[in-house]
Design an enzyme around this catalytic site. Structure first.
Site, PDB file in Angstrom:
ATOM      1  N   LYS B  84      -7.184  -0.690   7.511  1.00 29.95           N
ATOM      2  CA  LYS B  84      -6.995  -1.273   6.176  1.00 29.95           C
ATOM      3  C   LYS B  84      -7.454  -2.728   6.183  1.00 29.95           C
ATOM      4  O   LYS B  84      -7.181  -3.466   7.136  1.00 29.95           O
ATOM      5  CB  LYS B  84      -5.513  -1.172   5.774  1.00 29.95           C
ATOM      6  CG  LYS B  84      -5.233  -1.536   4.323  1.00 29.95           C
ATOM      7  CD  LYS B  84      -3.746  -1.374   3.997  1.00 29.95           C
ATOM      8  CE  LYS B  84      -3.458  -1.715   2.534  1.00 29.95           C
ATOM      9  NZ  LYS B  84      -2.009  -1.673   2.230  1.00 29.95           N
ATOM     10  N   SER B 159      -1.136   0.429  -2.397  1.00 29.09           N
ATOM     11  CA  SER B 159      -2.398  -0.266  -2.219  1.00 29.09           C
ATOM     12  C   SER B 159      -3.326   0.412  -1.213  1.00 29.09           C
ATOM     13  O   SER B 159      -4.529   0.183  -1.221  1.00 29.09           O
ATOM     14  CB  SER B 159      -2.139  -1.695  -1.771  1.00 29.09           C
ATOM     15  OG  SER B 159      -1.558  -1.714  -0.482  1.00 29.09           O
ATOM     16  N   SER B 183       3.075   1.315  -0.215  1.00 27.55           N
ATOM     17  CA  SER B 183       1.611   1.332  -0.087  1.00 27.55           C
ATOM     18  C   SER B 183       1.060   2.246   0.999  1.00 27.55           C
ATOM     19  O   SER B 183      -0.145   2.485   1.045  1.00 27.55           O
ATOM     20  CB  SER B 183       1.085  -0.081   0.133  1.00 27.55           C
ATOM     21  OG  SER B 183       1.141  -0.808  -1.059  1.00 27.55           O
TER      22      SER B 183
END
Lengths: 105, 512
Positions: B84, B159, B183
């Site tokens: 990420k 996210s 997330s």
């Protein structure tokens, strides 16, 4: 700062402009107009925390008990000047180069 | 020995690890297969913000050489991974989904990234995310949204929607995530993948761009519970560079995933998470999963957590408050964007900072920073931030009470299946409600996991079940997750992702 913020859940456009100034974000007029409405809706919703049965409850700032952490006082590798400055918008003589920090008057 | 599928990208990380250890496949082959897959489908899915082809192949080659030299390697050595974009990677761009950090090349690795490198996992690239991890759809990414492989017109969650869509489109067998309010878990739920938010402090935060420091927790994402456990074991553990890191070994997550046993376990269904506002198909799959757990030998009871009702409100005060402070570091002075204000001769540092933050931050980031600035301002602190902190204590107390009666708690992970891109973008509160079931765990610091529970009848899209355990008892998530997963896969007749539409077919790319 002498600006007085309005009562909760009813932020005015001036309030939002003031807060944006504190947060160092230059908002355009269109952004300000939009933000006033959106923040109003969010604030109304989050004000629900005031209805919770919180009498006598101690505030909790962190999920785990925090203790101070130290390390042995020995030298270890750190970033060199070149690496530390590599992402700088502007650098000069191994230093970050910044705009003037004082106002003129 | 598990036979590998002809298409290496369809294999589980655990099967790849076995084949790599046995020498039937090389890391270069596995890594190249994934790079080829990325080249073929990421134009449609947009999971990656940066693909590090050369770096990944170089790492794969190095692992292969070490293995040939007879070195003892970690369990996942040679299995590629997607990272990420909130995690710093030395020499590889890290943007956090923001224009503020466009083109930034960090001079150091996050501890998680160091651990991945040491364990020999080639890093394929950096995955898309909502800007500074603020959002539930990736629509707040400054670089455009990722798409849900189940339906390219829908959100992959956020996210961490880059990481979830990477897994669901077979562009990596593993990915990393961070979870501040859901997330990792909500993106997993809407893409039929698996994701764990470990106990707060279970995985180091060093080198992660901070959103809300008392809530942020990095964790593993995979397509199976065992794969996720294997990655959890690599990512977790004490880090002296993070003062909130737990100084204890990683809980026995891999052992728990392999044992997959819930016999005699007490499971609590959270009464407050699952009623009104939850899509019927999500509830139906959840109820079936709970019934399955009962069949597997668990004892199921209903548990009430009355203060969860206030969790969303408390979260949207605590998070913006911490974020407004954390994001103050983007000041246009040391790294990141610098924009000069228009029409100002010789601008001051303050003017440059304000112009930069206007140009570099997207609307959601600005909203939350200003909300946090308000919540912390004198005269309002007690009414907002102070009250939120007390609610936080009440929620932790609800968990304590519940765990006095049961070993784990369960709920649907997200109230709905994936919604259409654009549907909630103009309504911040509607977007925030996606995390209503995941937020309590972050406030209390307890671990949580989402695994697929099936497809909702009304739209054929994935739904997720969330499992929550007491702090530091992360292994219980894997016991329950693996047992339920085995029973569900048996019922489905194969992994649920086998039912996702094939990508790469131009006809499937409606308006993508």
């Amino acid at each position: 700062m002498t600006h007085r913020l309005a009562r909760m859940s009813s932020l005015s456009r001036d309030d939002v402009a003031h807060l944006a100034g504190l947060a160092r974000i230059e908002l355009s007029d269109a952004e300000l107009d939009r933000m006033v409405g959106e923040l109003g809706v969010i604030l109304e919703s989050v004000a629900k925390v005031q209805q919770a049965p919180t009498d006598g409850v101690a505030p909790m700032s962190h999920p785990m008990p925090l203790t101070n952490v130290t390390r042995p006082d020995v030298v270890r590798p750190t970033l060199g000047a070149e690496a530390a400055l590599a992402g700088a918008p502007e650098a000069e003589q191994q230093r970050f180069s910044v705009p003037r920090i004082l106002d003129e008057d | 020995m598990t036979d590998l599928p002809t298409d290496l990208t369809r294999a589980t990380a655990s099967a790849l690890a076995d084949a790599l250890a046995a020498g039937t496949v090389s890391s270069v082959e596995v890594t190249q297969a994934h790079l080829d897959r990325i080249a073929a489908v990421d134009g449609q899915v947009h999971s990656y913000l940066h693909v590090d082809t050369e770096g990944a192949i170089a790492q794969a080659r190095e692992v292969d050489e070490r293995r040939r030299a007879g070195e003892s390697l970690g369990a996942l050595a040679g299995v590629p991974i997607a990272v990420k974009d909130v995690m710093t990677t030395k020499g590889v761009p890290t943007t956090c989904g923001s224009k503020m950090l466009e083109g930034w090349i960090p001079p150091y690795d996050a501890t998680v990234v160091t651990k991945l490198r040491e364990a020999g996992l080639p890093i394929l690239g950096k995955t898309n995310m909502d800007e500074f991890a603020m959002g539930s759809s990736t629509e707040h990414s400054a670089y455009g949204p990722s798409r849900n492989p189940w339906d390219l017109e829908r959100i992959p969650g956020g996210s961490g929607g880059g990481s979830s869509s990477v897994l669901a489109s077979f562009q990596a067998p593993l990915a990393t995530g961070t979870d501040t309010g859901g997330s990792i878990r909500q993106p997993a739920a809407v893409t039929a993948t698996v994701g764990t938010k470990p106990t707060y402090g279970g995985v180091s935060r060093y080198g992660l761009v901070a959103l809300a420091s008392s809530l942020d927790q990095a964790g593993p994402c995979g397509r199976t519970v065992l794969d996720t456990a294997l990655l959890h074991a690599v990512m977790g553990g004490h880090d002296p560079m993070d003062s909130t890191s737990i100084d204890a070994p990683v809980p026995p997550v891999v052992e728990a995933a392999r044992a997959a046993d819930v016999k005699g376990m007490r499971i609590g269904v959270v009464k407050e998470l699952g009623g009104e506002g939850y899509q019927p198909g999500v509830r139906a799959r959840f109820d079936e999963s709970v019934a399955l757990l009962q069949e597997l030998g668990a004892e199921v009871v209903e548990v009430s957590c009355p203060n969860f009702e206030y969790a969303l409100a408390a979260y949207y005060l605590i998070l913006p408050s911490e974020a407004s402070s954390n994001l103050a570091k983007f000041d246009a002075m040391r790294y990141g964007l610098r924009v000069l204000p228009e029409g100002v001769d010789d601008p001051s540092a303050e003017q440059v900072m304000a112009a930069t933050r206007d140009a570099g931050f997207g609307p959601e980031v600005k909203r939350r920073i200003i909300l946090g600035t308000y919540a912390l301002s004198s005269g309002y602190y007690d009414a907002y931030y102070g009250s939120a902190q007390k609610v936080r204590a009440l929620i932790a107390q609800d968990f304590d009470n519940a765990y006095g009666r049961v070993d784990v708690l369960v709920s649907p992970t997200a109230p709905t299946t994936a919604f259409k891109l654009g549907d909630k973008l103009e309504d911040p509160m509607a977007m925030y409600l996606n995390d209503i079931a995941t937020i309590p765990a972050n406030l209390a610091g307890v671990p949580g996991m989402s695994i697929p529970s099936g497809l909702a009848d009304e739209d054929g899209l994935p739904a997720g079940i969330q499992i929550l355990a007491p702090a530091t008892k992360d292994e219980r998530l894997y016991s329950v997750g693996a047992a339920l997963e085995a029973a569900l896969v048996d019922r489905w007749g194969g992994p649920i992702l086998d039912r996702a539409p094939a990508l790469g077919d131009a006809a499937a790319v409606k308006g993508a």
